[in-house]
Design a protein around this motif. Structure first.
Motif, PDB file in Angstrom:
ATOM      1  N   LYS A   1       7.122 -12.362   5.777  1.00 14.34           N
ATOM      2  CA  LYS A   1       7.959 -12.683   4.889  1.00 14.34           C
ATOM      3  C   LYS A   1       8.778 -14.073   4.618  1.00 14.34           C
ATOM      4  CE  LYS A   1       9.764 -10.733   1.340  1.00 14.34           C
ATOM      5  NZ  LYS A   1       8.963  -9.916   0.195  1.00 14.34           N
TER       6      LYS A   1
ATOM      7  N   TYR B   1       6.083  -7.877   9.812  1.00 13.66           N
ATOM      8  CA  TYR B   1       6.360  -7.942   8.527  1.00 13.66           C
ATOM      9  C   TYR B   1       7.524  -9.166   8.275  1.00 13.66           C
ATOM     10  CZ  TYR B   1       7.929  -6.463   3.832  1.00 13.66           C
ATOM     11  OH  TYR B   1       8.217  -6.252   2.327  1.00 13.66           O
ATOM     12  N   ALA B   2       8.414  -9.217   9.352  1.00 16.56           N
ATOM     13  CA  ALA B   2       9.639 -10.379   8.759  1.00 16.56           C
ATOM     14  C   ALA B   2       9.143 -11.588   8.922  1.00 16.56           C
ATOM     15  CB  ALA B   2      10.728 -10.023   9.996  1.00 16.56           C
TER      16      ALA B   2
ATOM     17  N   GLU C   1       5.141  -3.810  13.974  1.00 21.10           N
ATOM     18  CA  GLU C   1       5.060  -3.838  12.761  1.00 21.10           C
ATOM     19  C   GLU C   1       6.282  -4.478  11.817  1.00 21.10           C
ATOM     20  OE1 GLU C   1       4.893  -1.063  14.656  1.00 21.10           O
ATOM     21  OE2 GLU C   1       2.867  -0.638  14.534  1.00 21.10           O
ATOM     22  N   ALA C   2       7.478  -4.106  12.014  1.00 18.72           N
ATOM     23  CA  ALA C   2       8.660  -4.543  11.637  1.00 18.72           C
ATOM     24  C   ALA C   2       8.788  -6.425  11.688  1.00 18.72           C
ATOM     25  CB  ALA C   2       9.868  -3.947  11.955  1.00 18.72           C
TER      26      ALA C   2
ATOM     27  N   LYS D   1      12.713  -4.754   7.203  1.00 17.83           N
ATOM     28  CA  LYS D   1      12.091  -4.601   5.916  1.00 17.83           C
ATOM     29  C   LYS D   1      12.997  -4.760   4.849  1.00 17.83           C
ATOM     30  CE  LYS D   1       8.251  -2.699   3.105  1.00 17.83           C
ATOM     31  NZ  LYS D   1       8.773  -2.911   1.815  1.00 17.83           N
ATOM     32  N   GLU D   2      13.907  -3.866   4.875  1.00 20.06           N
ATOM     33  CA  GLU D   2      14.666  -3.816   3.798  1.00 20.06           C
ATOM     34  C   GLU D   2      15.487  -5.042   3.514  1.00 20.06           C
ATOM     35  OE1 GLU D   2      19.202  -1.460   2.610  1.00 20.06           O
ATOM     36  OE2 GLU D   2      18.018  -1.141   4.458  1.00 20.06           O
TER      37      GLU D   2
ATOM     38  N   ASP E   1      13.208  -8.468   2.682  1.00 24.50           N
ATOM     39  CA  ASP E   1      12.867  -8.443   1.334  1.00 24.50           C
ATOM     40  C   ASP E   1      14.005  -8.992   0.537  1.00 24.50           C
ATOM     41  OD1 ASP E   1      10.362  -7.267   1.529  1.00 24.50           O
ATOM     42  OD2 ASP E   1      11.192  -5.390   1.146  1.00 24.50           O
TER      43      ASP E   1
END
Length: 479
Positions: free
Chosen positions: A292, A288-289, A284-285, A251-252, A255
């Motif tokens: 994004k 998310y990627a 989940e990660a 996530k970090e 982003d």
């Protein structure tokens, strides 16, 4: 009862690898009962496009192949790259040395911003010959991307092989290094498909070759140096994958990487590893990627049974809950629960299926070949590979991990589309993809101690199939 399956209009071929001895064995007879689970395929609903599956060319693997007799060397190359074997389609290699090298080296050992002495001569004895032989054995071809573990020490703030950061004054120098690498390998007849910017930018505990980047630093390097340099040199088609470490940090990183159009421009995708846990694949990660950057690659670039010495010709170990990893010994207390003992085959099957079901489009194993010690490795960081060799006696052992990889790489081909699949038994894992030739490959993983039975349905057609306990099956539905 055991009975030959009724055709029921769905034409399939079934291949199984199991704890009871099957090794990508074609299965034609199944146990059937009235009570069975349902697997329903929906090829009209598609997800990501597959880039490929494979492993890494390392100096250690290539060196070992050179120590074997020609018959066994050819056998391993064909097993990985031939159509009759695993037919690997996506591979990785290292730029400069890594822990799975015989020593520490750089293609540019002497300080010079123009890199006039750049040479891949260190790769000429082992690494490049292995890649060339794989190219000959592969009828379908394969992609290869390269990853640096570190820049040469003279480009870094700590002047060392391990840790430290790339000095800003050498950002352009390091970008030139990538461009020269493409040219050097092209001269050897090897086309580099792309790069990851840096293997494990968080470092590796200051143990072997590494170089640290924060997300902002890597993005600055890609946005203002590497991307423009490759573009200027006519290499703008080379794929650039950011991050390249464990999924918990995704996530970090994404982003920052995909913050805006400018930061995203030269990133073609994101690379991840699996070492955060021996059982969790962090859906989940991964989701998310993908959200994004939905139009970019999401590739698993490194995985292995780490911190273990291979078990020689002991198939049962690979199906048993005996393996441990680095985290078993020294993970922080709040992360210990992520690193229990595990079954090596299960870890591979679970992770690959979990990745495919969460937008990952490529999955690359680490070393293709290691010896009985789990090396050679200059740092003595022993690991396991799908193929283990005893060069002193010219012997080869194809572990169950080799067959596990082949269940995916052999039957799910590049440009396949992952399709929707539903199963009513939550004790099994399943994924499916439709290949460019129209065939559908369904991979079923049964980690339980009991045989499972199910009805596989595609539209109005179906087939009753069973899978052994502790087994992986690939079911190919032909046109």
């Amino acid at each position: 009862m055991n009975a030959c399956i009724n055709e029921q209009n769905l034409e399939v071929e079934v291949y199984e690898t199991s704890a009871n001895g099957n090794k990508l064995t074609k299965v034609t007879e199944f146990s059937t009962t009235e009570t069975r689970a349902s697997i329903k395929l929906n090829p009209d609903k598609t997800y990501q496009t597959i880039t490929g599956f494979g492993g890494a060319f390392t100096e250690s693997s290539a060196y070992l192949l050179n120590k074997l007799g020609k018959e066994n060397r050819d056998k391993i190359i064909k097993a990985y790259f031939g159509r009759e074997g695993a037919n690997y389609s996506l591979t990785r290699t290292h730029m400069n040395s890594c822990d799975f090298s015989l020593s520490q080296y750089s293609y540019t050992p002497n300080e010079d911003k123009e890199l006039k002495d750049f040479s891949v001569k260190e790769d000429m004895d082992d690494l490049i010959p292995m890649i060339k032989e794989a190219m000959v054995a592969s009828e379908d071809g394969f992609k290869i991307f390269a990853s640096p573990w570190t820049a040469p020490p003279w480009m870094k703030d700590n002047k060392g092989w391990v840790g430290g950061k790339l000095l800003p004054e050498h950002y352009d120098t390091w970008a030139l290094f990538f461009s020269k690498y493409v040219d050097a390998y092209k001269e050897q007849g090897i086309n580099i498909w792309g790069f990851t910017v840096e293997n494990e930018p968080h470092g590796n505990g200051d143990n072997w070759e590494s170089m640290h980047f924060a997300p902002e630093e890597m993005t600055n390097f890609v946005q203002n140096h590497l991307g423009p340099k490759l573009e200027k040199d006519g290499k703008g088609d080379k794929i650039i994958l950011g991050y390249d470490q464990n999924r918990e940090g995704l996530k970090e990183w994404v982003d920052v990487m995909y913050k805006d159009e400018a930061s995203s421009k030269y990133y073609n995708g994101t690379a991840v590893h699996w070492y955060e846990s021996t059982f969790d694949y962090f859906p989940e990660a991964l989701q998310y990627a993908h959200k994004k950057a939905p139009d970019k690659y999401l590739i698993q670039t490194e995985a292995c049974v780490d911190a273990e010495v291979p078990k020689w010709k002991d198939d049962a170990w690979y199906w048993s809950k005996e393996a441990t990893d680095w985290g078993w010994d020294w993970a922080p207390e709040d992360q210990k629960h992520l690193h229990p003992k595990y079954v090596p085959v299960y870890r591979y099957a679970r992770d690959i299926i979990g990745c495919l079901n969460n937008w990952v489009d490529g999955w690359v194993d680490w070393n293709m070949v290691l010896d009985k010690q789990g090396g050679p490795n200059w740092f003595k960081n022993w690991c396991v590979a799908p193929v283990i060799v005893d060069p002193d006696n010219d012997e080869v052992y194809f572990t169950p991990l080799y067959y596990t990889m082949a269940h995916f790489s052999k039957y799910i081909r590049p440009d396949a589309k992952v399709i929707d699949v539903k199963v009513t038994d939550d004790e099994v894992m399943i994924t499916a993809a439709k290949n460019p030739d129209g065939s559908i490959a369904v991979v079923v993983f049964n980690p339980t101690e009991k045989l499972k039975q199910f009805s596989l349905a595609l539209g109005e057609k179906s087939k009753d199939i069973s899978i052994n306990e502790q087994a992986i099956q690939t079911i190919v539905i032909v046109n």
